[in-house]
Design an enzyme around this catalytic site. Structure first.
Site, PDB file in Angstrom:
ATOM      1  N   LYS A 163       0.864  -1.185   0.000  1.00 55.60           N
ATOM      2  CA  LYS A 163       0.000   0.000   0.000  1.00 55.60           C
ATOM      3  C   LYS A 163       0.896   1.228   0.000  1.00 55.60           C
ATOM      4  O   LYS A 163       1.209   1.787   1.053  1.00 55.60           O
ATOM      5  CB  LYS A 163      -0.905  -0.022   1.243  1.00 55.60           C
TER       6      LYS A 163
HETATM    7  N1  PXG Z   1      -8.065  -2.762  -2.884  1.00 56.56           N
HETATM    8  C1  PXG Z   1      -7.412  -1.592  -2.877  1.00 56.56           C
HETATM    9  C2  PXG Z   1      -6.702  -1.143  -4.099  1.00 56.56           C
HETATM   10  C3  PXG Z   1      -7.407  -0.807  -1.722  1.00 56.56           C
HETATM   11  O1  PXG Z   1      -6.734   0.349  -1.712  1.00 56.56           O
HETATM   12  C4  PXG Z   1      -8.780  -2.481  -0.628  1.00 56.56           C
HETATM   13  C5  PXG Z   1      -8.722  -3.209  -1.805  1.00 56.56           C
HETATM   14  C6  PXG Z   1      -9.473  -3.063   0.563  1.00 56.56           C
HETATM   15  O2  PXG Z   1      -8.542  -3.477   1.556  1.00 56.56           O
HETATM   16  P1  PXG Z   1      -8.929  -3.504   3.095  1.00 56.56           P
HETATM   17  O3  PXG Z   1      -7.714  -4.022   3.800  1.00 56.56           O
HETATM   18  O4  PXG Z   1      -9.251  -2.098   3.476  1.00 56.56           O
HETATM   19  O5  PXG Z   1     -10.081  -4.410   3.232  1.00 56.56           O
HETATM   20  C7  PXG Z   1      -8.116  -1.242  -0.577  1.00 56.56           C
HETATM   21  C8  PXG Z   1      -8.210  -0.419   0.654  1.00 56.56           C
HETATM   22  C9  PXG Z   1     -10.723   4.079   1.794  1.00 56.56           C
HETATM   23  C10 PXG Z   1      -9.441   3.683   1.250  1.00 56.56           C
HETATM   24  O6  PXG Z   1     -10.941   5.277   1.934  1.00 56.56           O
HETATM   25  C11 PXG Z   1      -9.081   2.367   1.232  1.00 56.56           C
HETATM   26  C12 PXG Z   1      -7.881   2.027   0.689  1.00 56.56           C
HETATM   27  C13 PXG Z   1      -7.075   3.007   0.175  1.00 56.56           C
HETATM   28  C14 PXG Z   1      -7.457   4.298   0.209  1.00 56.56           C
HETATM   29  C15 PXG Z   1      -8.641   4.667   0.748  1.00 56.56           C
HETATM   30  O7  PXG Z   1     -11.506   3.180   2.067  1.00 56.56           O
HETATM   31  N2  PXG Z   1      -7.424   0.738   0.643  1.00 56.56           N
END
Ligand code: PXG
Length: 300
Positions: free
Chosen positions: A151
């Protein structure tokens, strides 16, 4: 109580939380982040988020100047000082302050920030009526070019997809692998329900391994649903019985339309609704306690 941000070891009011314009996180997107939620005074799956944060750091050869335990303590303490029981937590670690060249050796110490705030990604009605999604024209970065399991602070690929969704007047953008297989959305993972089975794309396509994805896979298996990580196409999405997204921000969100095709009945499906209920029960059941009375309760 006002919101508090952690900046390099200090707890400061949100309004005073600032970093240098020479920070390589700002100049080059050279850094990493996490998005974590707290529910009812507990941080949900903090360990899994910290594992991913430290794995992202390892990929970038960025040494986080504190142990995982100290990071966990700093996160809990920042939320505690904000006085919130439900919160969105954003640790951001960048390469730090350097000069105008991109050489990371010029950055002596990483910048460590923990932002705590609240978040509501979609309005409540969106979960009842369901989300609308379009496929973005821009493809996902191939995993041999850049790991999307890390990330990093470089989210341009996803932001360009989100702009496409905005221009189409829908809630989210679905992103495909350059070979055309379905990967994930701009900030969420995707799931289908087909013939009683639950499908989600596998890691090797180049997706973020979401903590919410992992949780929902566990919940699906617990409910006796066949849970498969498999490659699928837009055809499978358009003809699915149900479709939903998972993410820390979005939680579990039903999808009722993709590229103008109504998915099945056009309403959130029964398995999706069961998983939403199970997810909401799970997030308040587990987690790292933030407030002392709950820490004491846990030990008792
Ligand atoms: N795919 C991508 C590309 C992400 O950035 C997820 C899946 C879901 O992962 P989690 O661990 O959250 O279940 C993400 C999550 C937001 C936000 O505002 C979330 C992400 C990045 C930026 C903003 O929800 N990552």
């Amino acid at each position: 109580m006002g919101l508090v941000t952690y900046v390099n070891g200090a707890f400061v009011p949100k309004e005073e939380a600032k970093i240098s314009v020479y920070d390589h996180g700002y100049l080059y997107g050279d850094g990493i982040f996490e998005g974590i939620r707290a529910y009812n005074g507990r941080v949900f799956r903090l360990d899994r988020h910290l594992d991913r944060l430290y794995d992202s750091a390892q990929y970038l050869m960025l040494e986080i100047p504190m142990s995982k335990d100290d990071m966990a303590a700093a996160i809990v303490e920042t939320v505690r000082r904000c006085g919130l029981r439900d919160a969105y937590i954003r640790p951001v670690i960048s390469r730090g302050v350097g000069d105008l060249g991109l050489d990371p050796r010029k950055c002596k110490t990483p910048t460590v920030v923990i932002i705590v705030d609240t978040i509501q990604l979609y309005p409540k009605e969106a979960y009842e009526r369901g989300l609308r999604v379009v496929t973005a024209a821009i493809r996902k970065v191939r995993p041999d070019a850049l790991s999307v399991q890390a990330k990093t602070l470089n989210y341009i690929n996803n932001i360009l997809a989100r702009i496409e969704a905005n221009r189409a007047g829908v809630d989210e953008a679905l992103m495909l692998h350059s070979d055309g297989y379905v990967c994930e959305c701009s900030a969420d993972n995707i799931f289908l329900v087909r013939g009683g089975e639950v499908w989600t794309p596998p890691a090797y396509l180049g997706i973020l391994l979401g903590v919410t994805r992992e949780t929902v896979m566990e919940l699906a298996r617990h409910q006796g649903l066949p849970m498969l990580e498999r490659v699928f196409t837009l055809h499978d999405v358009y003809t699915a019985d149900e479709c939903f997204l998972t993410g820390t921000g979005a939680e579990v969100g039903p999808v009722v339309e993709v590229d103008g095709r109504r998915i099945a009945s056009g309403r959130p499906g029964p398995i999706t609704q069961r998983l939403i209920t199970a997810f909401r029960e799970q997030v308040v059941r587990e987690g790292t306690p933030i407030y002392t009375e709950e820490v004491a309760e846990r030990r008792a």
